[in-house]
Write a protein that holds these residues in place. Sequence first.
Motif, mmCIF file in Angstrom:
data_model
loop_
_atom_site.group_PDB
_atom_site.id
_atom_site.type_symbol
_atom_site.label_atom_id
_atom_site.label_comp_id
_atom_site.label_asym_id
_atom_site.label_seq_id
_atom_site.Cartn_x
_atom_site.Cartn_y
_atom_site.Cartn_z
ATOM 1 N N ASP A 90 59.576 -6.983 37.063
ATOM 2 C CA ASP A 90 60.692 -8.070 36.530
ATOM 3 C C ASP A 90 61.914 -7.831 37.388
ATOM 4 O O ASP A 90 63.068 -8.234 37.075
ATOM 5 N N ASN A 91 62.369 -6.565 37.996
ATOM 6 C CA ASN A 91 63.652 -6.559 39.225
ATOM 7 C C ASN A 91 63.500 -6.739 40.305
ATOM 8 O O ASN A 91 63.945 -6.680 41.308
ATOM 9 N N GLY A 92 62.585 -7.480 40.365
ATOM 10 C CA GLY A 92 62.625 -7.901 41.355
ATOM 11 C C GLY A 92 61.481 -7.718 42.779
ATOM 12 O O GLY A 92 61.043 -7.781 43.844
ATOM 13 N N SER A 93 61.308 -6.119 42.425
ATOM 14 C CA SER A 93 59.944 -5.217 43.373
ATOM 15 C C SER A 93 59.110 -5.962 43.452
ATOM 16 O O SER A 93 58.113 -6.880 42.794
ATOM 17 N N LEU A 94 58.643 -5.713 44.526
ATOM 18 C CA LEU A 94 57.944 -6.716 45.354
ATOM 19 C C LEU A 94 56.354 -5.869 45.346
ATOM 20 O O LEU A 94 55.855 -5.093 45.068
ATOM 21 N N LEU A 95 55.018 -6.429 44.135
ATOM 22 C CA LEU A 95 53.877 -6.399 44.028
ATOM 23 C C LEU A 95 53.037 -6.790 44.925
ATOM 24 O O LEU A 95 51.615 -5.490 44.802
ATOM 25 N N ALA A 96 52.708 -7.264 45.417
ATOM 26 C CA ALA A 96 51.788 -8.546 46.084
ATOM 27 C C ALA A 96 52.218 -8.840 47.527
ATOM 28 O O ALA A 96 52.801 -9.930 46.627
ATOM 29 N N SER A 97 52.041 -9.551 48.079
ATOM 30 C CA SER A 97 52.646 -10.202 49.270
ATOM 31 C C SER A 97 51.665 -10.457 49.944
ATOM 32 O O SER A 97 50.317 -9.100 50.594
ATOM 33 N N SER A 98 51.565 -11.406 51.436
ATOM 34 C CA SER A 98 50.793 -11.847 51.938
ATOM 35 C C SER A 98 50.874 -11.075 53.692
ATOM 36 O O SER A 98 52.210 -11.469 53.971
ATOM 37 N N ILE A 266 56.069 -15.418 42.295
ATOM 38 C CA ILE A 266 56.038 -15.197 40.651
ATOM 39 C C ILE A 266 56.941 -13.664 40.544
ATOM 40 O O ILE A 266 56.204 -12.520 41.235
ATOM 41 N N VAL A 267 56.900 -14.043 39.508
ATOM 42 C CA VAL A 267 58.286 -12.250 38.711
ATOM 43 C C VAL A 267 57.368 -12.367 37.401
ATOM 44 O O VAL A 267 57.632 -13.036 36.581
ATOM 45 N N THR A 268 56.517 -11.013 36.969
ATOM 46 C CA THR A 268 55.802 -10.644 36.227
ATOM 47 C C THR A 268 57.039 -9.887 35.165
ATOM 48 O O THR A 268 58.091 -9.275 35.462
ATOM 49 N N THR A 269 56.570 -9.952 34.499
ATOM 50 C CA THR A 269 57.242 -8.733 32.724
ATOM 51 C C THR A 269 57.204 -7.215 32.890
ATOM 52 O O THR A 269 57.930 -6.794 32.546
ATOM 53 N N LEU A 270 56.583 -7.259 34.079
ATOM 54 C CA LEU A 270 55.582 -5.739 34.549
ATOM 55 C C LEU A 270 57.199 -4.914 35.377
ATOM 56 O O LEU A 270 58.361 -5.393 35.747
#
Length: 625
Positions: A90-98, A266-270
């Motif tokens: 939710d704050n733009g931190s990277l969760l998943a990337s290629s 994709i920006v999640t709500t997490l």
Amino acid sequence: MKIAVIAIGIILLITITILIVLIVRAKDIKTSMLLRFRIIYAIMLSIGALIISQIIHIQYVEHDKLVALQNVTDNTPDTIKGRRGNILSDNGSLLASSMPMYRLCMDMRVKAFTEKDKKTGKTFFESNVDSLSKALADKFKDKTAEEYSAGFRKAFKERRAEYRFYNKRVSYLDFQEVKNFPILRRGAIQGGFTAEERVVRINAFGVLAKRTIGDVYGIVEKGGRSGLEMYYNKELEGKDGFKKREKRAGSKVDIILKPAEDGKDIVTTLNIHLQEAAERALMEELERDGAVYGCAVVMEVATGKIKAIANLSRTKNGKYSEITNIACGSEIDPGSTFKTVSFLVAMDDGKIDTTTTVSTEDGTHKFADRVMRDWRRGGFGILTVPEVMYQSSNVGVSVLIEKYYGNNPQRFIDLIHKTGLDTPLEIEIPGHAKVKIKNTDNRFWSKTSLPWMSIGYEVVVPPIYTLMFYNAIANEGRMMKPMFVSEIRGPLDSVRYIEPTVVNERIAKPETIHKMQKILEGVVTKGTAKGVQSKLFSIAGKTGTSQIFERGSNRNAEGKTRHQITFCGYFPADKPMYSCIVYIREPQGAASAGGMCGKVFKQIAERAYILNDGEVPAWAKDSIQ
């Protein structure tokens, strides 16, 4: 062309035959030599004629065809792969990337390895293998330099074509560092160094929210396989571009025919901090209880945004890991958390009120051919509706629901439908389960279905739907759809915002909602969830315990009764900010929804409160985890 070649060949054959006959018949040497010269001349003349005829054929007959073929070959474009989009918190931190990863190999057949140094007499391989081995051992620390050296020497002796000297894939930065090590810095031809590149998907925070974020197939280009990776695959996957290589000024250059398009982010709500708190609290409790699995979900009351979702299952080695999405995919009997649904619809229908009383008799009541039992032997005596909820009395709930809806059970079911609890939703987790509430025309409906349904049996409610219902109570009756993604960011800073979705504007009358809010507060302050109370703020919610029946039995291999336990509620009770559900399956020992699930709930709630700048009194700091 073929006819011309055949004709010239026949003429040449006839000519040579005639000349040979003449040579045989020649009477002197001079005549014989002259005839031999003529044979050679005839052969050379025929070959020349063949070459000239071939040139003419290519220039005038096959010219257009060959040019077209050359154009097709030259213009076949190469593919430029579009990068798959990122998944962010939710704050733009990277969760998943290629990211590109590399498999490191060496061709041990390289001729340069056997070249000897004139001064030392040693081969190039022998002179440098130990320094390479030391560099790799210092870098990866998985083997000693001696072990690396032994492996290289064995592979060299066996003339291995593709010796994989490091078993794991390495990052681009590691690859750039390794390619400058001894021997390897000479590249593929002189140093035998090869690296297989493969784009892989990396979860920046490891297993945090792994099943919700989802994963992709082994080859990233195949797309998402589960979770948000699968649901938003169309947005995440990039579009391929094309290029061709042309000669320009004596060198080859790439000409971009169509640029590749990167996938959208994709920006999640997490929330990473809440996610970490939820997983840690759940993990500790599962380990302490020896449970099979469990989940914890935190939802923002006003919007339905999922701020944290932890799903942990026990693996074969006894550890816990994210294997399946329990919160969204489990079809479970909700147990006593469903009593809130039963009493809410009955109150809203005017059948019962907070002053209504009921006798719990001796803690048992017979419905048709089955006996309903309370958790306390001897019962609780006469209770009001709020007290029934505080004590989570099975008999109290079922007797009242049977009394007012026994003659028309379908009305009770229709009122549940009306709340929106079982509204078919497209939750962003592929494969999520649905709420199943059977009607009276169901072939499995019986005379005991209504009383057992009223306390959470013979219905199926995945944890996330139970949370959605309690969240609606916290939200003054407005039911929000659980949402996992808030933004889709495209190129050039374009953003598509995903707005919260209202499932039901009002699940019950305002006065009914307010009464239920007070009852749920009382469950925590006076009832089965006393252990959930916090020194920082008030909490409202309901415990739930139900037996697990599989293949006609509620016993495990040791003959013990199997239970699943839940606590679902919201906080702060006076100004709800978040709702939360904690579910645990088959804890060892005495199952306690308030003591086990409630403990996890409390830890998550207090962490959320602190993260939202809630004040923590000095006297309470020692008790906050």
